[in-house]
Design a protein around this motif. Structure first.
Motif, PDB file in Angstrom:
ATOM      1  N   SER A   1       0.933  -1.117  -0.104  1.00 18.46           N
ATOM      2  CA  SER A   1      -0.012  -0.006   0.105  1.00 18.46           C
ATOM      3  C   SER A   1       0.831   1.193  -0.041  1.00 18.46           C
ATOM      4  O   SER A   1       0.673   2.061  -0.681  1.00 18.46           O
TER       5      SER A   1
ATOM      6  N   LYS B   1       1.265   4.352  -2.934  1.00 16.83           N
ATOM      7  CA  LYS B   1       0.975   5.619  -2.572  1.00 16.83           C
ATOM      8  C   LYS B   1       2.489   6.480  -3.009  1.00 16.83           C
ATOM      9  O   LYS B   1       2.320   7.515  -3.818  1.00 16.83           O
TER      10      LYS B   1
ATOM     11  N   LEU C   1      -4.337   6.527  -8.165  1.00 13.74           N
ATOM     12  CA  LEU C   1      -4.005   7.083  -6.614  1.00 13.74           C
ATOM     13  C   LEU C   1      -4.876   8.181  -6.458  1.00 13.74           C
ATOM     14  O   LEU C   1      -5.516   8.252  -5.481  1.00 13.74           O
TER      15      LEU C   1
ATOM     16  N   ILE D   1      -7.993   8.919  -3.771  1.00 10.26           N
ATOM     17  CA  ILE D   1      -7.577   9.611  -2.773  1.00 10.26           C
ATOM     18  C   ILE D   1      -8.677  10.866  -2.930  1.00 10.26           C
ATOM     19  O   ILE D   1      -9.162  11.179  -1.701  1.00 10.26           O
TER      20      ILE D   1
ATOM     21  N   GLU E   1      -4.509  15.328  -2.047  1.00  9.10           N
ATOM     22  CA  GLU E   1      -3.058  14.610  -2.599  1.00  9.10           C
ATOM     23  C   GLU E   1      -1.997  15.008  -1.796  1.00  9.10           C
ATOM     24  O   GLU E   1      -1.231  14.214  -1.619  1.00  9.10           O
TER      25      GLU E   1
ATOM     26  N   VAL F   1      -0.731  12.012   0.549  1.00  8.16           N
ATOM     27  CA  VAL F   1      -0.388  10.784   0.053  1.00  8.16           C
ATOM     28  C   VAL F   1       1.186  10.260   0.672  1.00  8.16           C
ATOM     29  O   VAL F   1       1.344   9.241   1.158  1.00  8.16           O
TER      30      VAL F   1
ATOM     31  N   ALA G   1       2.332   7.578   3.291  1.00  8.22           N
ATOM     32  CA  ALA G   1       3.264   6.357   3.096  1.00  8.22           C
ATOM     33  C   ALA G   1       4.382   6.147   3.965  1.00  8.22           C
ATOM     34  O   ALA G   1       4.668   5.142   4.285  1.00  8.22           O
TER      35      ALA G   1
END
Length: 126
Positions: free
Chosen positions: A26, A30, A37, A41, A48, A51, A55
């Motif tokens: 996952s 990201k 993605l 999101i 954004e 992200v 991660a």
């Protein structure tokens, strides 16, 4: 119950590694980014700009979970992360069964591989 070095510990390690691979995959997705993605999101109502921090948190918590000396802390952190994912998916009306199972696997894996945890949370039989 199986001895500390037995099949239960091996199963716990396997479960822990498999759950960790899901988190790491996952996080990799990201970091990779892409239009899918961005669309996902946006669907979740997240900017954004979240992200990369998500991660990093995912990778950090997973590494902490995989280190034996910090595995309980890692499980607590991953449970918090999974709780956030459940809430986010619930809020937008998406299914969140996978997130629940993932959280359970994190703790099951740790329970099976850590004898100290078995002393704190004993399974009782009649």
């Amino acid at each position: 119950m199986v001895a500390a070095g037995g099949k239960a510990v091996g199963a716990g390690r396997i479960i822990s590694v498999l759950a960790s691979l899901v988190f790491l995959f996952s996080a990799f997705l990201k970091l990779k980014g892409g239009p899918e993605l961005a669309q996902g999101i946006a669907h979740l109502g997240l900017p954004e700009s979240m992200v990369m921090p998500l991660a990093i948190v995912e990778i950090s918590c997973t590494v902490i979970y995989l280190i034996p000396a910090t595995s309980v802390l890692g499980a607590i952190l991953l449970a918090g992360y999974v709780g956030g994912t459940i809430c986010t998916h619930w809020r937008v009306g998406d299914p969140f069964f996978v997130q629940i199972v993932l959280g359970l696997l994190v703790w099951l894996g740790l329970y099976l591989r850590e004898p100290q945890l078995k002393a704190l949370i004993p399974l009782r039989s009649r």
